[in-house]
Enzyme design. Structure first.
Site, PDB file in Angstrom:
ATOM      1  N   ARG A  46       0.859  -1.196   0.000  1.00  0.00           N
ATOM      2  CA  ARG A  46       0.000   0.000   0.000  1.00  0.00           C
ATOM      3  C   ARG A  46       0.888   1.237   0.000  1.00  0.00           C
ATOM      4  O   ARG A  46       0.638   2.213  -0.693  1.00  0.00           O
ATOM      5  CB  ARG A  46      -0.949  -0.004   1.209  1.00  0.00           C
ATOM      6  N   TYR A  98     -16.429  17.052 -14.890  1.00  0.00           N
ATOM      7  CA  TYR A  98     -16.845  15.648 -14.914  1.00  0.00           C
ATOM      8  C   TYR A  98     -17.902  15.379 -13.833  1.00  0.00           C
ATOM      9  O   TYR A  98     -17.740  15.805 -12.684  1.00  0.00           O
ATOM     10  CB  TYR A  98     -15.610  14.768 -14.695  1.00  0.00           C
ATOM     11  N   ASP A 170      -7.504  18.696 -14.209  1.00  0.00           N
ATOM     12  CA  ASP A 170      -7.831  17.348 -14.662  1.00  0.00           C
ATOM     13  C   ASP A 170      -7.469  17.304 -16.151  1.00  0.00           C
ATOM     14  O   ASP A 170      -8.141  17.904 -16.983  1.00  0.00           O
ATOM     15  CB  ASP A 170      -9.326  17.079 -14.427  1.00  0.00           C
ATOM     16  N   LYS A 195      -8.801   6.333 -19.366  1.00  0.00           N
ATOM     17  CA  LYS A 195      -9.151   6.849 -20.690  1.00  0.00           C
ATOM     18  C   LYS A 195      -7.954   6.737 -21.643  1.00  0.00           C
ATOM     19  O   LYS A 195      -7.538   5.651 -21.946  1.00  0.00           O
ATOM     20  CB  LYS A 195      -9.660   8.284 -20.553  1.00  0.00           C
TER      21      LYS A 195
HETATM   22  C1  PLP Z   1     -13.580   9.373 -16.376  1.00  0.00           C
HETATM   23  C2  PLP Z   1     -13.168  10.651 -15.819  1.00  0.00           C
HETATM   24  C3  PLP Z   1     -12.910  10.794 -14.445  1.00  0.00           C
HETATM   25  C4  PLP Z   1     -13.107   9.665 -13.463  1.00  0.00           C
HETATM   26  O1  PLP Z   1     -12.178   8.637 -13.665  1.00  0.00           O
HETATM   27  P1  PLP Z   1     -12.459   7.092 -13.319  1.00  0.00           P
HETATM   28  O2  PLP Z   1     -11.200   6.432 -13.748  1.00  0.00           O
HETATM   29  O3  PLP Z   1     -13.663   6.670 -14.093  1.00  0.00           O
HETATM   30  O4  PLP Z   1     -12.696   7.014 -11.856  1.00  0.00           O
HETATM   31  C5  PLP Z   1     -12.467  12.027 -14.002  1.00  0.00           C
HETATM   32  N1  PLP Z   1     -12.305  13.062 -14.832  1.00  0.00           N
HETATM   33  C6  PLP Z   1     -12.562  12.963 -16.148  1.00  0.00           C
HETATM   34  C7  PLP Z   1     -12.371  14.151 -17.033  1.00  0.00           C
HETATM   35  C8  PLP Z   1     -13.002  11.768 -16.686  1.00  0.00           C
HETATM   36  O5  PLP Z   1     -13.267  11.682 -17.993  1.00  0.00           O
END
Ligand code: PLP
Length: 383
Positions: A46, A98, A170, A195
């Site tokens: 961890r 998001y 982000d 993604k």
């Molecule tokens: C998908 C997404 C998230 C969340 O990520 P997860 O891996 O699904 O928890 C956060 N910010 C953006 C811009 C996203 O597209």
């Protein structure tokens, strides 16, 4: 090293000991200690794992940061970042952030009195007007999801620095291949590595990069204390995915530009949201701060076309949540990714029921266009 090479050789390049060119996968929970207080850099997985460390070092190198951290999901990464703050602090948030980021703030952190406020961060004067002594951070996405609004990252970072506030970006939609927020003044970069970074729709992962040793220490403490860590296997898969990010993004962009042109000429489409389009409101900022407009294009279908019929008539493009994989995915934000946002706020943000978000994959672009064409024909005039 240029980014194309860094994607392949950044972080921990292979294995020193054996010469293996692929970073080893350390499936272990704990590590033998050579004496009291005498370990070889790892104690418990961890706290730290060599495969996770390789992914963490890689994203830090790619973003040009001080240190990186791997989390079990993008939301776990965002949650860890929000734990930097305390009751009474306020976070300013890009208005069409998001849906999950809004939800965790609204439904969980608000219970602990961490406040938030939605702001149109594409307008710096609106952000400035919201800054008061309780504001501790500005969390932005650029471009935003799904309306592709662009925020001037450098402008926000300057405003934040002047007020001793953290800038958090982000960077999921752009990836470090197209945009490096730390070089624009951001303090913290977040990724849903689920993604583009993973890129193959086969894992869930989150990454954080920070620009200072002080933030690195605090995030590592939170990561270890709360435990939402990225597993060794997913770290390994993620490193493997990142190696091809450059060529994938090149093809994603090439296909998106052609699909954008197809949509522009099509009478079935009322409105398009794509920051690579010259008439996009912030096209100049996008061009200044990124090396491309990305591969997400959103559009509104004309009222004489049935949205559900269109989405269900597609044969190659998959109706699904998520984005950024090699395969093209299409979604209906109002009922899918943004369903957690109350209708009134959704309408205020401009997320209409005829809005569709397309994550353009790396298939043959003519096949993609033919699929869009036949589905539009099927949906025309259907009530
Ligand atoms: C998908 C997404 C998230 C969340 O990520 P997860 O891996 O699904 O928890 C956060 N910010 C953006 C811009 C996203 O597209």
């Amino acid at each position: 090293m240029k980014i194309e090479s860094l994607l392949i050789h950044g972080g921990v390049d292979g294995d020193q000991e054996t010469g293996a060119v692929s970073v080893p996968l350390y499936l272990t929970s704990t590590y033998k200690q050579d004496g009291i207080g005498n370990n070889r850099g790892y104690e418990y997985s961890r706290t730290g794992n060599p495969t996770r460390f390789a992914a963490e070092k890689l994203i830090s190198d790619l973003e040009g940061g001080h240190a990186g951290f791997g989390f079990a999901s993008g939301m776990a990464a965002i949650t860890a970042i929000l734990m930097l703050f305390k009751a009474g602090d306020k976070i300013l948030l890009s208005a069409n952030v998001y849906g999950g980021t809004f939800r965790v703030l609204d439904k969980i952190f608000l219970n602990f009195k961490l406040e938030y406020e939605l702001v149109d961060t594409s307008d710096l004067s609106q952000v400035q007007a919201k800054i008061d002594p309780t504001v501790r951070a500005i969390l932005i996405e650029s471009p935003t999801n799904p309306l592709m609004q662009v925020t001037d990252i450098q402008g926000i970072a300057k405003l934040a620095q002047d007020n001793n506030i953290l800038t958090i970006v982000d960077n999921t939609f752009m990836t470090p291949y197209l945009q490096r927020p730390i070089s624009l003044g951001a303090d913290i970069v977040i990724h849903s590595a689920t993604k583009y970074l993973g890129g193959h729709s086969d894992l869930i992962a989150g990454l954080v990069v920070v620009n200072s040793s002080e933030l690195a220490e605090r995030i590592h403490f939170i990561q270890n204390a709360t435990g939402g860590v990225l597993s060794p296997f997913d770290s390994w898969l993620l490193i493997r995915g990142i190696k091809t990010l450059g060529i994938r993004m090149d093809r994603h962009l090439e296909n998106t530009i052609k699909i954008n042109q197809f949509l522009l000429k099509n009478p079935a489409i009322d409105k398009i949201y794509y920051p690579g389009q010259s008439d996009h409101q912030q096209a100049d900022i996008q061009e200044k701060q990124a090396n491309g407009a990305g591969a997400i294009v959103s559009f509104e279908l004309n009222a004489s076309y049935n949205v559900n019929k269109f989405l269900t008539s597609l044969k190659l493009i998959t109706l699904a949540e998520s984005l950024g994989g090699v395969e093209s995915l299409i979604s209906h934000p109002a009922s899918m990714t943004h369903a957690a946002i109350p209708l009134a706020i959704r309408q205020q943000l401009g997320i209409k029921d005829n809005l569709i978000r397309l994550s353009v994959g790396i298939e043959n672009v003519d096949d993609l266009i033919s699929d869009l064409e036949q589905a539009l024909t099927a949906a025309q005039g259907v009530i």
